[in-house]
Design a protein around this motif. Structure first.
Motif, PDB file in Angstrom:
ATOM      1  N   ARG A   1      -9.543  16.650   7.288  1.00  5.44           N
ATOM      2  CA  ARG A   1     -10.029  17.861   6.613  1.00  5.44           C
ATOM      3  C   ARG A   1     -10.056  19.070   7.544  1.00  5.44           C
ATOM      4  O   ARG A   1      -9.954  20.216   7.088  1.00  5.44           O
ATOM      5  N   HIS A   2     -10.239  18.822   8.827  1.00  7.29           N
ATOM      6  CA  HIS A   2     -10.328  19.916   9.799  1.00  7.29           C
ATOM      7  C   HIS A   2      -9.136  19.901  10.762  1.00  7.29           C
ATOM      8  O   HIS A   2      -9.267  20.226  11.928  1.00  7.29           O
ATOM      9  N   LYS A   3      -7.991  19.521  10.218  1.00  7.39           N
ATOM     10  CA  LYS A   3      -6.797  19.384  11.045  1.00  7.39           C
ATOM     11  C   LYS A   3      -6.438  20.679  11.756  1.00  7.39           C
ATOM     12  O   LYS A   3      -6.082  20.689  12.937  1.00  7.39           O
ATOM     13  N   LYS A   4      -6.537  21.815  11.053  1.00  8.13           N
ATOM     14  CA  LYS A   4      -6.152  23.087  11.647  1.00  8.13           C
ATOM     15  C   LYS A   4      -7.079  23.465  12.791  1.00  8.13           C
ATOM     16  O   LYS A   4      -6.634  23.892  13.865  1.00  8.13           O
ATOM     17  N   VAL A   5      -8.384  23.297  12.581  1.00 13.03           N
ATOM     18  CA  VAL A   5      -9.356  23.639  13.616  1.00 13.03           C
ATOM     19  C   VAL A   5      -9.169  22.749  14.841  1.00 13.03           C
ATOM     20  O   VAL A   5      -9.185  23.225  15.986  1.00 13.03           O
ATOM     21  N   LEU A   6      -8.971  21.460  14.607  1.00 11.45           N
ATOM     22  CA  LEU A   6      -8.794  20.529  15.726  1.00 11.45           C
ATOM     23  C   LEU A   6      -7.468  20.781  16.446  1.00 11.45           C
ATOM     24  O   LEU A   6      -7.339  20.472  17.625  1.00 11.45           O
ATOM     25  N   GLY A   7      -6.501  21.346  15.732  1.00 12.17           N
ATOM     26  CA  GLY A   7      -5.262  21.737  16.392  1.00 12.17           C
ATOM     27  C   GLY A   7      -5.513  22.819  17.432  1.00 12.17           C
ATOM     28  O   GLY A   7      -4.911  22.812  18.512  1.00 12.17           O
ATOM     29  N   TYR A   8      -6.427  23.734  17.109  1.00 16.12           N
ATOM     30  CA  TYR A   8      -6.799  24.756  18.096  1.00 16.12           C
ATOM     31  C   TYR A   8      -7.495  24.126  19.292  1.00 16.12           C
ATOM     32  O   TYR A   8      -7.329  24.582  20.431  1.00 16.12           O
ATOM     33  N   VAL A   9      -8.281  23.080  19.045  1.00 20.67           N
ATOM     34  CA  VAL A   9      -8.953  22.369  20.144  1.00 20.67           C
ATOM     35  C   VAL A   9      -7.901  21.728  21.052  1.00 20.67           C
ATOM     36  O   VAL A   9      -7.995  21.816  22.288  1.00 20.67           O
ATOM     37  N   ASP A  10      -6.911  21.084  20.453  1.00 20.65           N
ATOM     38  CA  ASP A  10      -5.820  20.477  21.216  1.00 20.65           C
ATOM     39  C   ASP A  10      -5.163  21.511  22.127  1.00 20.65           C
ATOM     40  O   ASP A  10      -5.039  21.320  23.342  1.00 20.65           O
ATOM     41  N   ARG A  11      -4.736  22.588  21.522  1.00 22.86           N
ATOM     42  CA  ARG A  11      -3.979  23.590  22.269  1.00 22.86           C
ATOM     43  C   ARG A  11      -4.856  24.327  23.275  1.00 22.86           C
ATOM     44  O   ARG A  11      -4.402  24.663  24.372  1.00 22.86           O
ATOM     45  N   GLY A  12      -6.106  24.545  22.901  1.00 25.22           N
ATOM     46  CA  GLY A  12      -7.019  25.180  23.838  1.00 25.22           C
ATOM     47  C   GLY A  12      -7.254  24.332  25.068  1.00 25.22           C
ATOM     48  O   GLY A  12      -7.337  24.848  26.201  1.00 25.22           O
ATOM     49  N   SER A  13      -7.329  23.017  24.873  1.00 29.69           N
ATOM     50  CA  SER A  13      -7.514  22.113  26.011  1.00 29.69           C
ATOM     51  C   SER A  13      -6.320  22.179  26.959  1.00 29.69           C
ATOM     52  O   SER A  13      -6.482  22.211  28.185  1.00 29.69           O
ATOM     53  N   ILE A  14      -5.134  22.241  26.387  1.00 34.11           N
ATOM     54  CA  ILE A  14      -3.925  22.314  27.213  1.00 34.11           C
ATOM     55  C   ILE A  14      -3.873  23.638  27.973  1.00 34.11           C
ATOM     56  O   ILE A  14      -3.536  23.678  29.162  1.00 34.11           O
ATOM     57  N   LEU A  15      -4.218  24.716  27.296  1.00 31.96           N
ATOM     58  CA  LEU A  15      -4.223  26.018  27.963  1.00 31.96           C
ATOM     59  C   LEU A  15      -5.217  26.039  29.127  1.00 31.96           C
ATOM     60  O   LEU A  15      -4.944  26.632  30.180  1.00 31.96           O
ATOM     61  N   LEU A  16      -6.362  25.392  28.948  1.00 27.53           N
ATOM     62  CA  LEU A  16      -7.359  25.340  30.018  1.00 27.53           C
ATOM     63  C   LEU A  16      -6.835  24.553  31.212  1.00 27.53           C
ATOM     64  O   LEU A  16      -7.023  24.949  32.369  1.00 27.53           O
ATOM     65  N   VAL A  17      -6.146  23.433  30.932  1.00 28.87           N
ATOM     66  CA  VAL A  17      -5.551  22.648  32.020  1.00 28.87           C
ATOM     67  C   VAL A  17      -4.502  23.474  32.747  1.00 28.87           C
ATOM     68  O   VAL A  17      -4.431  23.474  33.983  1.00 28.87           O
ATOM     69  N   VAL A  18      -3.673  24.195  31.981  1.00 35.57           N
ATOM     70  CA  VAL A  18      -2.632  25.028  32.590  1.00 35.57           C
ATOM     71  C   VAL A  18      -3.264  26.114  33.457  1.00 35.57           C
ATOM     72  O   VAL A  18      -2.813  26.385  34.582  1.00 35.57           O
ATOM     73  N   TYR A  19      -4.329  26.748  32.959  1.00 34.62           N
ATOM     74  CA  TYR A  19      -4.982  27.813  33.720  1.00 34.62           C
ATOM     75  C   TYR A  19      -5.543  27.292  35.044  1.00 34.62           C
ATOM     76  O   TYR A  19      -5.315  27.885  36.106  1.00 34.62           O
TER      77      TYR A  19
END
Length: 324
Positions: free
Chosen positions: A192-210
């Motif tokens: 039900r919250h696939k879109k929101v959790l997609g932002y969590v996925d990508r945000g986590s990757i961006l934080l690792v990259v930073y």
């Protein structure tokens, strides 16, 4: 803007990655903030693999077992041919050692899920088999990629984690298994919250990259790597992808696969997962070296999207021309 990026076959997320790299290059995390950002990145990696586990349905695992010949062929490209090419490319003289390790590391990663399925669908391939094959690849990557990294990179790269088994178990495997076993209770919530959790996925990757690029910049990353080496990485990425695409097409014909299954082999067997690769690099390598190591993966990610988008459209056009 999204329409323009789509026409150019540019991934909007790649622009965020580039912006993150630029931010880390100008304002890297230092001192206490670096410790906080590093801890948050580690937590993000664990959350990322928890969500991976929760999304993987057991029905997909059971269905995938029936097409074992196709899935083994995808695995042969992903974890067989790719690493052999990576070994050959990584010994090119004059290439920065960390970039060379990055090229080898990207060839050890599992396939993508979303783009493999999307391109298979556009090209008129076997979508159900693509879902199973890409899911299997990502599941295998949790075990196979660290193993191949230990076999092919340990001893060549001093930045490899001194205790990878414990780190992988605690930060990757346990969250993945926890998410998968909790799927009967949380699967609906995640759907039900696939879109929101997609932002969590990508945000986590961006934080690792930073955090990774920030540590690498402080360690002198941009003083060691020349523009010519980045151009070489782009050229090597294109050459590697072309070799695997040709090998996938030839293997599919040799094994007598249907057109739909050949498309699955081509698209699932030629991809490398940025979503899995960045967190794994953050776990397997020292923070100061992750930035340089994931640079080739970022290049390859965009190149594979552009090439495979064009290839999928060509398959679709050919199918329409052949239709009665």
């Amino acid at each position: 803007m999204n329409r323009l990026l789509s026409r150019l076959s540019l991934d909007p997320y790649l622009l965020l990655l580039i912006a993150t790299v630029a931010l880390a290059s100008v304002l890297p995390a230092r001192g206490g903030f670096a410790d906080i950002a590093g801890g948050a990145a580690d937590a993000g990696i664990a959350l990322l693999f928890f969500l991976h586990g929760a999304r993987l349905s057991r029905a997909a695992i059971m269905d995938g077992a029936r097409a074992w010949k196709l899935h083994l062929s995808v695995a042969a490209l992903t974890f067989g041919l790719f690493p052999l090419i990576g070994l050959a490319v990584s010994v090119i003289p004059g290439l920065d050692p960390a970039l060379a390790t990055g090229v080898l590391f990207l060839t050890l990663l599992p396939s993508t899920v979303q783009s493999s399925i999307a391109f298979t669908s556009i090209a008129g391939g076997n979508v159900a088999a693509a879902v199973c094959s890409a899911s299997f690849s990502n599941l295998a990557g949790i075990f196979v990629t660290p193993l191949l990294t230990a076999l092919l990179i340990t001893g060549r790269q001093s930045g490899f984690s001194s205790d990878p088994v414990v780190t992988i178990t605690v930060q990757l495997l346990l969250p993945f298994l926890a998410g998968h076993f909790l799927r009967p209770w949380i699967g609906g919530l995640i759907a039900r919250h696939k879109k929101v959790l997609g932002y969590v996925d990508r945000g986590s990757i961006l934080l690792v990259v930073y955090t990774a690029f920030g540590a690498a910049v402080i360690d002198g990353l941009w003083s060691r790597i020349a523009f010519g080496e980045l151009a070489l990485i782009a050229g090597l990425s294109l050459a590697i992808l072309a070799l695997v695409l040709l090998a996938g097409a030839g293997l599919g014909r040799w094994l007598g696969f249907s057109r739909e299954d050949r498309i699955v082999l081509i698209f699932c067997g030629s991809k490398k997962s940025l979503a899995t690769g960045v967190p794994l690099a953050g776990v397997l390598f020292s923070q100061a070296q992750v930035g340089a190591i994931i640079l080739p993966l970022i290049f390859f990610h965009q190149i594979q999207l552009m090439v495979c988008a064009a290839l999928a459209r060509r398959f679709a056009q050919a199918e329409r021309l052949e239709a009665p």
